[in-house]
Enzyme design. Structure first.
Site, PDB file in Angstrom:
ATOM      1  N   LYS A  13       0.832  -1.219   0.000  1.00 23.86           N
ATOM      2  CA  LYS A  13       0.000   0.000   0.000  1.00 23.86           C
ATOM      3  C   LYS A  13       0.868   1.271   0.000  1.00 23.86           C
ATOM      4  CE  LYS A  13      -2.233  -0.904   3.899  1.00 23.86           C
ATOM      5  NZ  LYS A  13      -1.666  -2.210   4.290  1.00 23.86           N
ATOM      6  N   ARG A  88      -9.596   0.927   8.332  1.00 29.81           N
ATOM      7  CA  ARG A  88      -9.278  -0.486   8.516  1.00 29.81           C
ATOM      8  C   ARG A  88     -10.447  -1.245   9.128  1.00 29.81           C
ATOM      9  NH1 ARG A  88      -3.326   0.259   8.989  1.00 29.81           N
ATOM     10  NH2 ARG A  88      -2.311  -1.756   8.932  1.00 29.81           N
ATOM     11  N   ARG A 127      10.595  -7.200   5.747  1.00 34.50           N
ATOM     12  CA  ARG A 127      10.584  -5.745   5.518  1.00 34.50           C
ATOM     13  C   ARG A 127      11.573  -5.050   6.458  1.00 34.50           C
ATOM     14  NH1 ARG A 127       4.898  -2.676   5.458  1.00 34.50           N
ATOM     15  NH2 ARG A 127       4.673  -3.507   7.558  1.00 34.50           N
ATOM     16  N   ARG A 162      10.485  -3.333  12.178  1.00 40.96           N
ATOM     17  CA  ARG A 162       9.443  -2.932  13.132  1.00 40.96           C
ATOM     18  C   ARG A 162       9.130  -4.106  14.054  1.00 40.96           C
ATOM     19  NH1 ARG A 162       4.767  -0.572   9.259  1.00 40.96           N
ATOM     20  NH2 ARG A 162       3.527  -1.763  10.726  1.00 40.96           N
ATOM     21  N   ARG A 173      -1.591  -9.664  13.140  1.00 42.82           N
ATOM     22  CA  ARG A 173      -2.063  -8.581  12.263  1.00 42.82           C
ATOM     23  C   ARG A 173      -2.795  -9.144  11.052  1.00 42.82           C
ATOM     24  NH1 ARG A 173       3.158  -5.746  10.916  1.00 42.82           N
ATOM     25  NH2 ARG A 173       1.960  -4.244   9.744  1.00 42.82           N
TER      26      ARG A 173
HETATM   27  P1  AMP Z   1       0.700   0.096   9.360  1.00 44.33           P
HETATM   28  O1  AMP Z   1       1.949   0.917   9.359  1.00 44.33           O
HETATM   29  O2  AMP Z   1      -0.349   0.643   8.449  1.00 44.33           O
HETATM   30  O3  AMP Z   1       0.963  -1.360   9.127  1.00 44.33           O
HETATM   31  O4  AMP Z   1       0.076   0.209  10.841  1.00 44.33           O
HETATM   32  C1  AMP Z   1       0.792  -0.261  11.959  1.00 44.33           C
HETATM   33  C2  AMP Z   1      -0.169  -0.496  13.104  1.00 44.33           C
HETATM   34  O5  AMP Z   1      -0.787   0.738  13.474  1.00 44.33           O
HETATM   35  C3  AMP Z   1      -1.323  -1.442  12.811  1.00 44.33           C
HETATM   36  O6  AMP Z   1      -0.966  -2.803  12.932  1.00 44.33           O
HETATM   37  C4  AMP Z   1      -2.331  -1.008  13.866  1.00 44.33           C
HETATM   38  O7  AMP Z   1      -1.960  -1.499  15.148  1.00 44.33           O
HETATM   39  C5  AMP Z   1      -2.137   0.505  13.885  1.00 44.33           C
HETATM   40  N1  AMP Z   1      -3.032   1.156  12.903  1.00 44.33           N
HETATM   41  C6  AMP Z   1      -2.681   1.786  11.756  1.00 44.33           C
HETATM   42  N2  AMP Z   1      -3.757   2.238  11.114  1.00 44.33           N
HETATM   43  C7  AMP Z   1      -4.828   1.880  11.856  1.00 44.33           C
HETATM   44  C8  AMP Z   1      -6.229   2.024  11.701  1.00 44.33           C
HETATM   45  N3  AMP Z   1      -6.772   2.630  10.629  1.00 44.33           N
HETATM   46  N4  AMP Z   1      -7.020   1.534  12.684  1.00 44.33           N
HETATM   47  C9  AMP Z   1      -6.511   0.929  13.768  1.00 44.33           C
HETATM   48  N5  AMP Z   1      -5.202   0.725  13.963  1.00 44.33           N
HETATM   49  C10 AMP Z   1      -4.358   1.193  13.016  1.00 44.33           C
END
Ligand code: AMP
Length: 221
Positions: A13, A88, A127, A162, A173
């Site tokens: 993404k 999400r 990653r 991460r 996740r």
């Molecule tokens: P990402 O970098 O998009 O993979 O997000 C990392 C983490 O942030 C996710 O695994 C969630 O714990 C949290 N997170 C990011 N975006 C959201 C969202 N829209 N709703 C809830 N948690 C989020």
């Protein structure tokens, strides 16, 4: 132009969003990046979010929606934006529609990246990300390794993994994605904005090919 990026964790993404951001000259906003910035700055939001993120759970809708609502009031998003990682959940999608409707705006396209399950876990756990918060370049030890192991090609800073990209958290996740986020695609299917497309190494269709097709689709729309 309002673009939503949907897909499993590490489906690409952010990488596709970066290309679209340059093409349409609109900011790409990653909810995950905003949370990580708050965590590194030790803000109250960061402390709350960290409890969920480290376990691979979603941050509760009210916290996340408020954060995005605040970001959407900033000046740089007036002529458009790309949301990467938000919404999400179906609840978040509904709240986003309400926020946009207030400004008479609507979503142009929801790019739903479909990546085979077996590739996803591999992509997450391999990653690596640049530690420099002004760079944040993303590498992958298998698909797109840095020239020097552990060092960013772009700025020379150290790369890191991460915590939530490590196997246990990554598995959680992925389970959360299937339960909470996959239904968001159905929500958008009903609005006519959904554009589902495969991103997979097995068919040699990666970020550049996907972005090219999205750009062409939007130009012809
Ligand atoms: P990402 O970098 O998009 O993979 O997000 C990392 C983490 O942030 C996710 O695994 C969630 O714990 C949290 N997170 C990011 N975006 C959201 C969202 N829209 N709703 C809830 N948690 C989020």
């Amino acid at each position: 132009m309002i673009i939503i990026m949907l897909g499993a964790p590490a489906s690409g993404k952010g990488s596709v969003a970066e290309i679209l951001s340059k093409e349409f000259n609109i900011p790409a906003i990653s909810s995950g990046d905003i949370f990580r910035k708050n965590i590194s700055e030790g803000t109250e939001l960061g402390k709350k979010a960290n409890e969920y993120i480290t376990k691979g759970c979603l941050v509760p809708d009210d916290i996340t929606v408020n954060m995005i609502a605040g970001r959407l009031t900033e000046k740089d998003v007036e002529s458009g934006l790309i949301l990467d990682g938000f919404p999400r959940t179906v609840k978040q999608a509904e709240e986003l529609d309400k926020m946009l409707a207030k400004d008479n705006k609507k979503i142009d396209i929801v790019v739903n990246l479909e990546t085979p399950e077996e590739e996803i876990l591999e992509r997450i756990t391999t990653r690596r990300i640049c530690k420099n918060s002004d760079c944040k370049a993303v590498f992958n030890t298998l698909l797109h390794p840095s020239k020097v192991e552990g060092i960013c090609d772009k700025c020379g800073s150290e790369l890191y993994q991460r915590d939530d990209d490590k196997l246990e958290s990554a598995k959680n996740r992925l389970a959360v994605y299937h339960k909470e986020t996959a239904p968001v695609a159905d929500y958008y299917k009903n609005t006519g904005a959904l554009y589902s497309t495969v991103l997979s190494k097995t068919v040699n269709r990666m970020k550049d090919e996907v972005a090219k097709d999205v750009i062409e689709y939007l130009r012809n729309k």
